[in-house]
Structures are given as structure tokens and as C-alpha cells.
Design an enzyme around this catalytic site. Structure first.
Site, PDB file in Angstrom:
ATOM      1  N   TYR A 143       0.822  -1.213   0.000  1.00 46.47           N
ATOM      2  CA  TYR A 143       0.000   0.000   0.000  1.00 46.47           C
ATOM      3  C   TYR A 143       0.860   1.268   0.000  1.00 46.47           C
ATOM      4  O   TYR A 143       0.431   2.304  -0.497  1.00 46.47           O
ATOM      5  CB  TYR A 143      -0.867   0.034   1.268  1.00 46.47           C
ATOM      6  CG  TYR A 143      -2.248  -0.557   1.129  1.00 46.47           C
ATOM      7  CD1 TYR A 143      -2.415  -1.894   0.803  1.00 46.47           C
ATOM      8  CD2 TYR A 143      -3.382   0.217   1.350  1.00 46.47           C
ATOM      9  CE1 TYR A 143      -3.682  -2.443   0.705  1.00 46.47           C
ATOM     10  CE2 TYR A 143      -4.655  -0.321   1.256  1.00 46.47           C
ATOM     11  CZ  TYR A 143      -4.797  -1.650   0.937  1.00 46.47           C
ATOM     12  OH  TYR A 143      -6.057  -2.193   0.843  1.00 46.47           O
ATOM     13  N   LYS A 194       3.030 -14.678   2.547  1.00 48.13           N
ATOM     14  CA  LYS A 194       3.215 -15.320   1.245  1.00 48.13           C
ATOM     15  C   LYS A 194       4.725 -15.501   1.100  1.00 48.13           C
ATOM     16  O   LYS A 194       5.345 -15.077   0.113  1.00 48.13           O
ATOM     17  CB  LYS A 194       2.616 -14.414   0.155  1.00 48.13           C
ATOM     18  CG  LYS A 194       2.473 -15.067  -1.202  1.00 48.13           C
ATOM     19  CD  LYS A 194       1.339 -16.090  -1.298  1.00 48.13           C
ATOM     20  CE  LYS A 194       1.406 -16.803  -2.637  1.00 48.13           C
ATOM     21  NZ  LYS A 194       0.516 -17.973  -2.722  1.00 48.13           N
ATOM     22  N   ASP A 226      -3.296 -17.605   0.669  1.00 44.11           N
ATOM     23  CA  ASP A 226      -4.296 -18.293  -0.163  1.00 44.11           C
ATOM     24  C   ASP A 226      -4.957 -19.425   0.625  1.00 44.11           C
ATOM     25  O   ASP A 226      -6.177 -19.584   0.633  1.00 44.11           O
ATOM     26  CB  ASP A 226      -3.678 -18.789  -1.485  1.00 44.11           C
ATOM     27  CG  ASP A 226      -2.351 -19.499  -1.319  1.00 44.11           C
ATOM     28  OD1 ASP A 226      -1.793 -19.504  -0.204  1.00 44.11           O
ATOM     29  OD2 ASP A 226      -1.864 -20.074  -2.319  1.00 44.11           O
ATOM     30  N   ASP A 250      -6.596  -6.637   4.353  1.00 46.40           N
ATOM     31  CA  ASP A 250      -7.701  -5.962   3.668  1.00 46.40           C
ATOM     32  C   ASP A 250      -8.657  -7.006   3.099  1.00 46.40           C
ATOM     33  O   ASP A 250      -9.873  -6.930   3.280  1.00 46.40           O
ATOM     34  CB  ASP A 250      -7.140  -5.078   2.541  1.00 46.40           C
ATOM     35  CG  ASP A 250      -8.240  -4.397   1.753  1.00 46.40           C
ATOM     36  OD1 ASP A 250      -9.145  -3.822   2.382  1.00 46.40           O
ATOM     37  OD2 ASP A 250      -8.203  -4.457   0.512  1.00 46.40           O
ATOM     38  N   ASP A 254     -12.579  -8.545   4.757  1.00 48.58           N
ATOM     39  CA  ASP A 254     -13.874  -8.496   4.066  1.00 48.58           C
ATOM     40  C   ASP A 254     -14.508  -9.879   4.004  1.00 48.58           C
ATOM     41  O   ASP A 254     -15.714 -10.039   4.161  1.00 48.58           O
ATOM     42  CB  ASP A 254     -13.715  -7.953   2.632  1.00 48.58           C
ATOM     43  CG  ASP A 254     -13.991  -6.459   2.542  1.00 48.58           C
ATOM     44  OD1 ASP A 254     -13.775  -5.759   3.555  1.00 48.58           O
ATOM     45  OD2 ASP A 254     -14.419  -5.986   1.470  1.00 48.58           O
TER      46      ASP A 254
END
Ligand code: IPM
Ligand code: MG
Length: 371
Positions: A143, A194, A226, A250, A254
């Protein structure tokens, strides 16, 4: 009432002003009843900041934020601002305030009230176990990494690029927050990364592992993002605290939020270091966005914002008894009243303001009981 806290509201865009208005009712009720004093102020952010000052994080807002004891934000963004320059878009205001206040730890608890189990898209036995605290690193990673930009390659072709970075210090401070939260909850921390692909994530994993040595009472595990998405959607009960890099947090937050039945229920707290007065720099906001499609119609669910205020009572003010009363009030209200997003048979459908009024009334009853 000995102290009075300066509470700054940044209503923002879309349903932001509607849901923060209901939080204001709660805060004003606590002040009026002599429970906790609040001095309430308002300032612009997001599209509202752009409209008034051509800046999604106006200087005046930046100044007021630092004077405040705690900040309560609604939401930013909407179709009205799709054509404004990229660095002036409403979302930039949110990124700016997080960076400016140095809010590196974003707490997103995903849980289901028993009353809402039927509203989830998942089967009851799967959703029942969902009670996870996502701790998202908020001001680093891809970001904010430099360099970033869009390069003109000529012939109408372009190349967009961003940089994913994490340093030991950036990971250490947010990991400490996550370990402390895990210690106070189920003593289990799953760190998401990751590290099989990205160097920044190798540093992430190594740093979390090394911070973990100071918390031998917390069981630490690591999971690729993942796999974490799959595990969260299928076996959510295995998670207690999840520590996530910015982008992973992020996305996973959600997912976790949607699983609970409605984005309209989930609160968040973004915390930084201590202010000179000893309170943390802190920003509270519902996880849902500005929902421009339902803005101004009284359809928005104010509970995510109200539960964000519950987090404010806990994390900024340490007012746990008051926070408990507010939470009980929300659970009570859900027995009878619903906004459209969580409507079920046999419940009474109400608008945003009625929901807020009901919470205030029940909170008062609750506080009278404990007094
Ligand atoms: C969030 C939002 C923001 C983010 C946007 C609005 C900039 O999606 O708080 O999760 O990506 O962090
Ligand atoms: Mg998001």
C-alpha cells in the site's frame, strides 16, 4: 464527571454521516447521564474533504485529529468522485490519516451475534465457531512502498508498478500488538504471509517468529494467505487471532465480515503509539464502506459504527463496564429490530435512526441496572 474526552467525528461520505449520527446519540447519552463526558467536534474527510477543501485529508482535519482524544470515522468514497485526480480521491484521505496518525495496528474482530446466525450465508455449524480478531498491519506493505507509479511506455502503452516492503521494525510493532491481544484471548496466533513467493514476506515471517519468542504462552503458527482464505471460509473456528500484512488483511477481513451475515455489523479500531496524555492515537470506523447505493435513505445499519464506538470505549478509554452495557444493548436490540441488511422473518424492520434510538434506550436501561 472528572474528565471530559475530546471526540472528533469524521462522518465522510455516503452512509458515513448517517451511521456516525447514531454513534453521536450514544456518546451524547453517556455525557448527559454523567457516565462519561464527551466534547464532540466534526471535521471533513474523503469526498466531503475534497468538496470543501479540494483535499481528502484537509490540513484543518489533520490538526484537529491531533487535538482529539479519539477519532470516529464513518466511510469515504462514492461515484461522485471517480473522476478526481488519483492522489485526491476520497480513499487517499483514509490512507493519509492512517499514515499521519501512525496507526500501524488495525483491529478487525469478526464474530456473530447468536441472534444473527440465521443471517449468514454459511451453515450454522460452520459459522457458530467464527470469533476471530484480525490484526492488520495498516501503514506498510505494498500500500505504501516506494517506488510506485505509472510509467508511459509510448504508443499508448503503460506500466504500473508498486513495491512490497516490510522491515523488522514495521513487523515487530504490529506483531507485539497481536501477541498481546492473543494473550488476552485464546492464546493462539496465526500469522499470514506469502513467504513462499515474496522476500518482504520472508522478513515478515522471520520477524513474527522472533517476536514470538517473547510470548511462549501464545501458540504461534504461520499460514500462506491463499490457504488462509480457504481455511477461513471452511473452518473458521480454528482461528483466534490472525496477524496479517496490509493487503492480505484488507482482503481477509472483508471475507470474514461477509461470513458473519452482513458487513453492516463489523467494527474496527486502528491504533498507534501513545499520545502525550497517555491515550493511544486511535481511529475507529465500521469496516463497511460508504454504500452510496443506499445513502440518505435511512437503510444503513448503524451497528458496525456503534460497535466501533464500543471498541473506542475499551481501547481508548478503558471503560469496559460501559462498553459491556453497550454491547448487551446491541444484542438486545437484535432480538426484535433489524435494518434491511439483516432482516429476518418475525423481526421488526426499522430505519437507521430508530435502530440508534433503540440501542441508546437499552444501553441506558443496562447502565441503570449496574449502577
Ligand atoms: C479498508 C478499505 C480501505 C483499504 C480503502 C477504502 C482505502 O478497503 O479499510 O479495508 O483498502 O484499506
Ligand atoms: Mg477493505
Amino acid at each position: 464527571m472528572a474528565t471530559s474526552y475530546k471526540l472528533l467525528f469524521l462522518p465522510g461520505d455516503g452512509i458515513g454521516p448517517e451511521v456516525t449520527a447514531e454513534v453521536e446519540k450514544v456518546a451524547r447519552a453517556l455525557s448527559a447521564d454523567g457516565v462519561i463526558g464527551f466534547e464532540i467536534e466534526h471535521a471533513d474527510i474523503g469526498g466531503a474533504g475534497y468538496d470543501a477543501h479540494r483535499d481528502p485529508y484537509p490540513d484543518e482535519t489533520a490538526y484537529r485529529v491531533k487535538e482529539a482524544d479519539a477519532v470516529m470515522l464513518g466511510a469515504v468514497g462514492g461515484p461522485k468522485w471517480v473522476d478526481v485526480p488519483f492522489d485526491k480521491r476520497p480513499e487517499q484521505g483514509l490512507l493519509d490519516i492512517r499514515k499521519d496518525m501512525n496507526l500501524y495496528a488495525n483491529l478487525r474482530p469478526a464474530f456473530v451475534f447468536d441472534q444473527l446466525i440465521g443471517a449468514s450465508s454459511l451453515k450454522e455449524h460452520i459459522i457458530k465457531g467464527l470469533d476471530v480478531m484480525i490484526v492488520r498491519e495498516l501503514i506498510g506493505g505494498v500500500y505504501f512502498g516506494q517506488p510506485r507509479g505509472i510509467e508511459d511506455l509510448g504508443n499508448g502503452k503503460k506500466r504500473g508498478y508498486n513495491t512490497a516492503t516490510y522491515s523488522t521494525d514495521e513487523v515487530t510493532r504490529v506483531a507485539e500488538v497481536a501477541f498481546n491481544i492473543a494473550r488476552a484471548r485464546g492464546k493462539t496466533l496465526c500469522s499470514i504471509d506469502k513467504a513462499n513467493v515474496l522476500e518482504s514476506m520472508i522478513v515478515w515471517r522471520e520477524t513474527v517468529t522472533s517476536v514470538g519468542k517473547k510470548y511462549p504462552d501464545v501458540a504461534l503458527s504461520h499460514m500462506y494467505v491463499d490457504n488462509a482464505a480457504m481455511q477461513l471460509a471452511t473452518k473458521p473456528a480454528q482461528f483466534d487471532v490472525m496477524l496479517c500484512p496490509n493487503l492480505a488483511g484488507d482482503i481477509l477481513s472483508d471475507l470474514a465480515a461477509a461470513m458473519t451475515g452482513s458487513l453492516g455489523m463489523l467494527p474496527s479500531a486502528s491504533l498507534g503509539d501513545k499520545q502525550p496524555n497517555g491515550l493511544p492515537y486511535a481511529l475507529y470506523e465500521p469496516v463497511h464502506g460508504s454504500a452510496p447505493d443506499i445513502a440518505g435513505q435511512g437503510k444503513a445499519n448503524p451497528l458496525a459504527a456503534i460497535l466501533s464506538f464500543e471498541m473506542l470505549l475499551r481501547y481508548s478509554l478503558g471503560a469496559h463496564a460501559t462498553a459491556d452495557a453497550l454491547r448487551t444493548a446491541v444484542a438486545d436490540v437484535l432480538d426484535s429490530f433489524r435494518t434491511p441488511d439483516i432482516m429476518e422473518d418475525g423481526k421488526i424492520k426499522v430505519d437507521t435512526a430508530t435502530m440508534g434510538d433503540q440501542v441508546v434506550a437499552r444501553m441506558r436501561k443496562q447502565l441503570a441496572k449496574v449502577a
